[in-house]
Scaffold this motif. Structure first.
Motif, PDB file in Angstrom:
ATOM      1  N   TYR A 131      36.986  -2.230   4.153  1.00 39.56           N
ATOM      2  CA  TYR A 131      36.074  -0.599   3.199  1.00 39.56           C
ATOM      3  C   TYR A 131      36.146   0.248   3.882  1.00 39.56           C
ATOM      4  CZ  TYR A 131      35.237  -3.396  -1.050  1.00 39.56           C
ATOM      5  OH  TYR A 131      35.596  -3.964  -2.316  1.00 39.56           O
ATOM      6  N   ARG A 132      35.776   0.282   5.538  1.00 37.95           N
ATOM      7  CA  ARG A 132      35.015   1.896   6.885  1.00 37.95           C
ATOM      8  C   ARG A 132      36.824   1.913   6.998  1.00 37.95           C
ATOM      9  NH1 ARG A 132      29.180   1.301   7.866  1.00 37.95           N
ATOM     10  NH2 ARG A 132      28.521   1.430   5.980  1.00 37.95           N
ATOM     11  N   MET A 133      37.264   0.429   7.461  1.00 39.14           N
ATOM     12  CA  MET A 133      39.259   0.757   8.297  1.00 39.14           C
ATOM     13  C   MET A 133      40.363   0.747   7.428  1.00 39.14           C
ATOM     14  SD  MET A 133      37.736   1.485  11.043  1.00 39.14           S
ATOM     15  CE  MET A 133      38.963   1.313  12.586  1.00 39.14           C
ATOM     16  N   ASP A 134      39.845   0.561   5.889  1.00 38.10           N
ATOM     17  CA  ASP A 134      41.286   0.325   5.006  1.00 38.10           C
ATOM     18  C   ASP A 134      42.003  -0.948   5.345  1.00 38.10           C
ATOM     19  OD1 ASP A 134      41.885   1.493   2.733  1.00 38.10           O
ATOM     20  OD2 ASP A 134      43.580   2.707   3.842  1.00 38.10           O
ATOM     21  N   TYR A 135      41.681  -1.717   5.711  1.00 34.22           N
ATOM     22  CA  TYR A 135      42.860  -2.472   6.209  1.00 34.22           C
ATOM     23  C   TYR A 135      42.954  -3.701   5.118  1.00 34.22           C
ATOM     24  CZ  TYR A 135      41.786  -2.120  10.976  1.00 34.22           C
ATOM     25  OH  TYR A 135      42.726  -2.056  13.149  1.00 34.22           O
ATOM     26  N   SER A 136      43.990  -4.116   5.342  1.00 35.08           N
ATOM     27  CA  SER A 136      44.509  -5.410   3.906  1.00 35.08           C
ATOM     28  C   SER A 136      44.402  -6.480   4.657  1.00 35.08           C
ATOM     29  CB  SER A 136      46.188  -5.269   3.925  1.00 35.08           C
ATOM     30  OG  SER A 136      46.814  -6.238   4.819  1.00 35.08           O
ATOM     31  N   LEU A 137      43.718  -7.039   3.540  1.00 36.09           N
ATOM     32  CA  LEU A 137      43.694  -8.552   3.008  1.00 36.09           C
ATOM     33  C   LEU A 137      44.134  -9.206   4.138  1.00 36.09           C
ATOM     34  CD1 LEU A 137      42.891  -9.654  -0.577  1.00 36.09           C
ATOM     35  CD2 LEU A 137      41.114  -8.520   1.122  1.00 36.09           C
ATOM     36  N   SER A 138      45.589  -9.274   4.432  1.00 35.32           N
ATOM     37  CA  SER A 138      46.535  -9.566   5.328  1.00 35.32           C
ATOM     38  C   SER A 138      45.982  -9.565   6.827  1.00 35.32           C
ATOM     39  CB  SER A 138      47.601  -9.918   4.718  1.00 35.32           C
ATOM     40  OG  SER A 138      48.296 -10.144   4.218  1.00 35.32           O
ATOM     41  N   GLU A 139      45.788  -7.598   7.103  1.00 33.07           N
ATOM     42  CA  GLU A 139      45.288  -7.365   8.273  1.00 33.07           C
ATOM     43  C   GLU A 139      44.074  -7.912   8.365  1.00 33.07           C
ATOM     44  OE1 GLU A 139      47.786  -3.203   8.794  1.00 33.07           O
ATOM     45  OE2 GLU A 139      46.073  -3.766   7.563  1.00 33.07           O
ATOM     46  N   ILE A 140      43.412  -8.028   7.645  1.00 32.36           N
ATOM     47  CA  ILE A 140      41.573  -8.521   7.823  1.00 32.36           C
ATOM     48  C   ILE A 140      41.837 -11.037   8.738  1.00 32.36           C
ATOM     49  CG2 ILE A 140      39.448  -9.065   7.172  1.00 32.36           C
ATOM     50  CD1 ILE A 140      39.887  -6.623   5.219  1.00 32.36           C
ATOM     51  N   ALA A 141      42.600 -11.189   7.518  1.00 32.19           N
ATOM     52  CA  ALA A 141      42.852 -12.668   8.326  1.00 32.19           C
ATOM     53  C   ALA A 141      43.413 -12.595   9.656  1.00 32.19           C
ATOM     54  CB  ALA A 141      43.503 -13.305   6.737  1.00 32.19           C
ATOM     55  N   GLU A 142      43.992 -12.011   9.761  1.00 30.52           N
ATOM     56  CA  GLU A 142      44.642 -12.369  10.628  1.00 30.52           C
ATOM     57  C   GLU A 142      43.823 -11.526  12.401  1.00 30.52           C
ATOM     58  OE1 GLU A 142      48.577 -10.496  13.420  1.00 30.52           O
ATOM     59  OE2 GLU A 142      49.214 -10.840  11.541  1.00 30.52           O
ATOM     60  N   LEU A 143      43.012 -10.675  11.855  1.00 31.12           N
ATOM     61  CA  LEU A 143      42.082 -10.101  12.575  1.00 31.12           C
ATOM     62  C   LEU A 143      41.334 -11.089  13.545  1.00 31.12           C
ATOM     63  CD1 LEU A 143      42.492  -7.078  14.188  1.00 31.12           C
ATOM     64  CD2 LEU A 143      40.609  -6.884  13.059  1.00 31.12           C
ATOM     65  N   GLY A 194      40.320 -14.801  11.968  1.00 34.04           N
ATOM     66  CA  GLY A 194      41.030 -15.582  12.133  1.00 34.04           C
ATOM     67  C   GLY A 194      40.395 -16.753  10.223  1.00 34.04           C
ATOM     68  N   ILE A 195      40.783 -16.010   9.484  1.00 30.56           N
ATOM     69  CA  ILE A 195      40.723 -17.015   8.556  1.00 30.56           C
ATOM     70  C   ILE A 195      41.504 -16.674   7.426  1.00 30.56           C
ATOM     71  CG2 ILE A 195      37.605 -16.831   8.426  1.00 30.56           C
ATOM     72  CD1 ILE A 195      37.971 -14.826   6.629  1.00 30.56           C
ATOM     73  N   SER A 196      41.443 -17.157   6.104  1.00 30.55           N
ATOM     74  CA  SER A 196      42.772 -16.840   5.382  1.00 30.55           C
ATOM     75  C   SER A 196      42.447 -15.900   4.245  1.00 30.55           C
ATOM     76  CB  SER A 196      43.067 -17.976   4.723  1.00 30.55           C
ATOM     77  OG  SER A 196      41.548 -17.869   3.273  1.00 30.55           O
ATOM     78  N   LYS A 197      43.318 -15.109   4.079  1.00 32.44           N
ATOM     79  CA  LYS A 197      43.206 -13.960   2.619  1.00 32.44           C
ATOM     80  C   LYS A 197      42.521 -14.277   2.195  1.00 32.44           C
ATOM     81  CE  LYS A 197      46.567 -11.348   1.007  1.00 32.44           C
ATOM     82  NZ  LYS A 197      48.100 -11.254   0.082  1.00 32.44           N
ATOM     83  N   GLN A 198      42.416 -15.775   0.975  1.00 34.14           N
ATOM     84  CA  GLN A 198      41.267 -15.675   0.471  1.00 34.14           C
ATOM     85  C   GLN A 198      40.106 -16.173   0.943  1.00 34.14           C
ATOM     86  OE1 GLN A 198      42.465 -16.843  -2.620  1.00 34.14           O
ATOM     87  NE2 GLN A 198      40.424 -16.539  -2.896  1.00 34.14           N
ATOM     88  N   GLY A 199      39.881 -16.287   2.477  1.00 32.88           N
ATOM     89  CA  GLY A 199      38.656 -16.183   2.852  1.00 32.88           C
ATOM     90  C   GLY A 199      38.724 -14.433   3.043  1.00 32.88           C
ATOM     91  N   VAL A 200      39.024 -13.601   2.638  1.00 27.95           N
ATOM     92  CA  VAL A 200      38.676 -12.723   3.648  1.00 27.95           C
ATOM     93  C   VAL A 200      37.920 -12.125   2.277  1.00 27.95           C
ATOM     94  CG1 VAL A 200      39.625  -9.873   3.868  1.00 27.95           C
ATOM     95  CG2 VAL A 200      40.248 -12.052   5.107  1.00 27.95           C
ATOM     96  N   SER A 201      38.883 -12.113   0.983  1.00 24.18           N
ATOM     97  CA  SER A 201      38.928 -11.824  -0.051  1.00 24.18           C
ATOM     98  C   SER A 201      37.139 -12.938  -0.962  1.00 24.18           C
ATOM     99  CB  SER A 201      39.845 -12.542  -1.733  1.00 24.18           C
ATOM    100  OG  SER A 201      39.299 -12.001  -2.255  1.00 24.18           O
ATOM    101  N   ASP A 202      37.093 -14.328  -0.387  1.00 21.91           N
ATOM    102  CA  ASP A 202      35.420 -14.395  -0.562  1.00 21.91           C
ATOM    103  C   ASP A 202      34.761 -13.994  -0.062  1.00 21.91           C
ATOM    104  OD1 ASP A 202      37.164 -16.367  -2.626  1.00 21.91           O
ATOM    105  OD2 ASP A 202      37.027 -17.919  -1.341  1.00 21.91           O
TER     106      ASP A 202
END
Length: 113
Positions: free
Chosen positions: A31-43, A45-53
């Protein structure tokens, strides 16, 4: 949509410290840095679904805290009252009104911190 993001960011300012570290990181990057779910997941160290959850839980918790504590709503109301006081006291330039205006500015600063 933009209004929702602004509201969530405001709630994060009030209640963000109550979230888990993963929720905070996910929220901040999304919400603040406008990263994608994939970018956050990689950053972080969790899954894309984990970020979404994390984002769903964080949003739900922020709304829950506001629903029960109402800090953001109260702060907005107080700021509105302070603006009204400022408007009234600025009509006449006397010592008492200047002192009131200075107090209003101090209160506004405290609300921002």
């Amino acid at each position: 949509m933009i209004e929702d993001i602004i509201r969530l960011n405001s709630l994060y300012d009030y209640y963000g410290k109550l979230l888990t570290d993963n929720q905070k990181q996910s929220f901040y990057y999304y919400y603040r840095m406008d990263y994608s779910l994939s970018e956050i997941a990689e950053l972080i160290g969790i899954s894309k679904q984990g970020v979404s959850d994390n984002l769903k839980r964080a949003t739900k918790e922020l709304e829950f805290y506001e629903e029960n504590l109402k800090l953001a709503k109260k702060s907005t109301s107080i700021k509105g009252f302070l603006n009204q006081i400022e408007s009234i006291t600025s009509r006449e330039d006397n010592q008492e009104n200047i002192e009131i205006s200075n107090l209003v500015k101090k209160i506004e600063k405290e609300l921002e911190d």
